[in-house]
Design a protein around this motif. Structure first.
Motif, mmCIF file in Angstrom:
data_model
loop_
_atom_site.group_PDB
_atom_site.id
_atom_site.type_symbol
_atom_site.label_atom_id
_atom_site.label_comp_id
_atom_site.label_asym_id
_atom_site.label_seq_id
_atom_site.Cartn_x
_atom_site.Cartn_y
_atom_site.Cartn_z
ATOM 1 N N GLN A 12 -2.883 3.641 -4.652
ATOM 2 C CA GLN A 12 -3.205 2.578 -5.627
ATOM 3 C C GLN A 12 -4.710 2.463 -5.883
ATOM 4 O O GLN A 12 -5.123 1.859 -6.857
ATOM 5 C CB GLN A 12 -2.610 1.220 -5.212
ATOM 6 C CG GLN A 12 -3.244 0.545 -4.020
ATOM 7 C CD GLN A 12 -2.750 1.108 -2.690
ATOM 8 O OE1 GLN A 12 -2.000 2.075 -2.636
ATOM 9 N NE2 GLN A 12 -3.173 0.500 -1.590
ATOM 10 N N GLN A 13 -5.530 3.076 -4.997
ATOM 11 C CA GLN A 13 -6.979 3.000 -5.204
ATOM 12 C C GLN A 13 -7.530 4.207 -5.969
ATOM 13 O O GLN A 13 -8.702 4.232 -6.330
ATOM 14 C CB GLN A 13 -7.696 2.897 -3.844
ATOM 15 C CG GLN A 13 -7.559 1.506 -3.246
ATOM 16 C CD GLN A 13 -8.067 1.431 -1.813
ATOM 17 O OE1 GLN A 13 -8.687 2.367 -1.314
ATOM 18 N NE2 GLN A 13 -7.788 0.318 -1.156
ATOM 19 N N LEU A 14 -6.690 5.205 -6.187
ATOM 20 C CA LEU A 14 -7.166 6.408 -6.881
ATOM 21 C C LEU A 14 -7.328 6.137 -8.371
ATOM 22 O O LEU A 14 -6.627 5.311 -8.951
ATOM 23 C CB LEU A 14 -6.164 7.553 -6.707
ATOM 24 C CG LEU A 14 -5.965 8.081 -5.296
ATOM 25 C CD1 LEU A 14 -4.873 9.150 -5.310
ATOM 26 C CD2 LEU A 14 -7.258 8.654 -4.743
ATOM 27 N N LYS A 15 -8.250 6.862 -8.985
ATOM 28 C CA LYS A 15 -8.359 6.814 -10.442
ATOM 29 C C LYS A 15 -7.202 7.622 -11.026
ATOM 30 O O LYS A 15 -6.686 8.535 -10.384
ATOM 31 C CB LYS A 15 -9.691 7.441 -10.892
ATOM 32 C CG LYS A 15 -10.910 6.705 -10.363
ATOM 33 C CD LYS A 15 -11.995 6.617 -11.421
ATOM 34 C CE LYS A 15 -13.125 5.712 -11.006
ATOM 35 N NZ LYS A 15 -13.873 6.255 -9.833
ATOM 36 N N GLU A 16 -6.832 7.277 -12.226
ATOM 37 C CA GLU A 16 -5.732 7.944 -12.931
ATOM 38 C C GLU A 16 -5.819 9.476 -12.805
ATOM 39 O O GLU A 16 -4.837 10.140 -12.482
ATOM 40 C CB GLU A 16 -5.782 7.516 -14.409
ATOM 41 C CG GLU A 16 -4.743 8.174 -15.305
ATOM 42 C CD GLU A 16 -3.351 7.612 -15.090
ATOM 43 O OE1 GLU A 16 -3.254 6.416 -14.748
ATOM 44 O OE2 GLU A 16 -2.369 8.367 -15.269
ATOM 45 N N ARG A 35 0.348 5.246 0.860
ATOM 46 C CA ARG A 35 -0.537 6.331 1.279
ATOM 47 C C ARG A 35 0.209 7.655 1.140
ATOM 48 O O ARG A 35 1.337 7.794 1.573
ATOM 49 C CB ARG A 35 -0.995 6.133 2.726
ATOM 50 C CG ARG A 35 -1.861 4.893 2.920
ATOM 51 C CD ARG A 35 -2.409 4.807 4.334
ATOM 52 N NE ARG A 35 -3.403 5.840 4.584
ATOM 53 C CZ ARG A 35 -4.664 5.763 4.181
ATOM 54 N NH1 ARG A 35 -5.084 4.698 3.514
ATOM 55 N NH2 ARG A 35 -5.508 6.735 4.436
ATOM 56 N N GLU A 52 -4.362 9.632 1.262
ATOM 57 C CA GLU A 52 -5.005 8.969 0.121
ATOM 58 C C GLU A 52 -4.266 7.661 -0.141
ATOM 59 O O GLU A 52 -3.046 7.609 -0.083
ATOM 60 C CB GLU A 52 -4.903 9.820 -1.154
ATOM 61 C CG GLU A 52 -5.455 11.211 -1.036
ATOM 62 C CD GLU A 52 -6.916 11.293 -1.432
ATOM 63 O OE1 GLU A 52 -7.589 10.240 -1.466
ATOM 64 O OE2 GLU A 52 -7.368 12.410 -1.698
ATOM 65 N N SER A 53 -5.037 6.617 -0.415
ATOM 66 C CA SER A 53 -4.437 5.346 -0.772
ATOM 67 C C SER A 53 -4.179 5.381 -2.276
ATOM 68 O O SER A 53 -5.088 5.228 -3.076
ATOM 69 C CB SER A 53 -5.415 4.223 -0.412
ATOM 70 O OG SER A 53 -4.714 3.069 -0.116
ATOM 71 N N GLU A 67 0.832 -1.178 0.000
ATOM 72 C CA GLU A 67 0.000 0.000 0.000
ATOM 73 C C GLU A 67 0.878 1.243 0.000
ATOM 74 O O GLU A 67 1.944 1.250 0.619
ATOM 75 C CB GLU A 67 -0.908 0.018 1.243
ATOM 76 C CG GLU A 67 -1.976 1.079 1.161
ATOM 77 C CD GLU A 67 -2.754 1.270 2.460
ATOM 78 O OE1 GLU A 67 -2.332 0.730 3.495
ATOM 79 O OE2 GLU A 67 -3.767 1.989 2.425
ATOM 80 N N GLN A 89 -7.359 11.380 -10.571
ATOM 81 C CA GLN A 89 -7.115 11.871 -9.207
ATOM 82 C C GLN A 89 -5.632 11.783 -8.866
ATOM 83 O O GLN A 89 -5.068 12.666 -8.221
ATOM 84 C CB GLN A 89 -7.905 11.029 -8.203
ATOM 85 C CG GLN A 89 -9.402 11.062 -8.378
ATOM 86 C CD GLN A 89 -10.072 9.994 -7.528
ATOM 87 O OE1 GLN A 89 -9.857 8.797 -7.721
ATOM 88 N NE2 GLN A 89 -10.870 10.417 -6.563
ATOM 89 N N ARG A 90 -5.021 10.685 -9.313
ATOM 90 C CA ARG A 90 -3.596 10.496 -9.042
ATOM 91 C C ARG A 90 -2.791 11.588 -9.746
ATOM 92 O O ARG A 90 -1.847 12.142 -9.196
ATOM 93 C CB ARG A 90 -3.155 9.102 -9.498
ATOM 94 C CG ARG A 90 -1.804 8.701 -8.938
ATOM 95 C CD ARG A 90 -1.573 7.213 -8.976
ATOM 96 N NE ARG A 90 -1.900 6.646 -10.255
ATOM 97 C CZ ARG A 90 -2.757 5.645 -10.440
ATOM 98 N NH1 ARG A 90 -3.334 5.072 -9.429
ATOM 99 N NH2 ARG A 90 -3.019 5.212 -11.651
#
Ligand SMILES: Nc1ncnc2c1ncn2[C@@H]1O[C@H](COP(=O)(O)OP(=O)(O)O)[C@@H](O)[C@H]1O
Ligand SMILES: [Mg+2]
Length: 113
Positions: free
Chosen positions: A34-38, A27, A31-32, A25, A40-41
């Motif tokens: 790896q769970q964000l959409k492209e 963070r 924000e985590s 993981e 948002q990242r």
């Protein structure tokens, strides 16, 4: 620090969000990653992360002024504030006179600044 092949570049690319990863993981600001959409990242990345590459990665077609200005455009910094920030950087690094030159017209050391 670590010997060649120990994973320094890989780790930096993951931290800088240039590369993904398969396990674990990451963070960043609660924000985590790896769970964000492209999208948002990308927003997180352009607001908070800067990278100085060993090979300078200046944009050949842009002047010194424009190369400095580019990340500020991505961050939606407004015109007058942007001008002031670029002027400050040029001044701090003593390259005001070089602002209209292209990267190829600078020495290696000047490109690195
Ligand atoms: N955490 C990791 N898990 C699996 N493979 C890794 C990991 N970190 C790096 N590697 C692999 O090890 C090799 C060397 O990594 P690299 O980041 O180039 O090392 P360095 O920059 O320290 O020389 C690459 O093939 C990379 O894909
Ligand atoms: Mg490396």
């Amino acid at each position: 620090m670590g010997p060649s092949g120990s994973g320094k570049s890989t780790l930096l690319n993951v931290i800088g969000m240039l590369d993904g990863f398969n396990e674990g993981e990451y963070r960043f600001l609660d924000e985590s990653v790896q769970q964000l959409k492209e999208k948002q990242r990308t927003n997180l990345y352009k607001q908070h992360i800067g990278f100085v590459f060993q090979a300078y990665h200046l944009i050949d077609e842009l002047t010194v002024y424009e190369n400095i200005e580019t990340p500020l455009l991505y961050q939606n910094v407004k015109g007058s504030e942007r001008k002031a920030m670029v002027a400050d950087i040029l001044d701090r690094f003593n390259i005001v006179a070089k602002k209209d030159l292209f990267p190829a017209q600078l020495s290696g050391g000047q490109q690195h600044w």
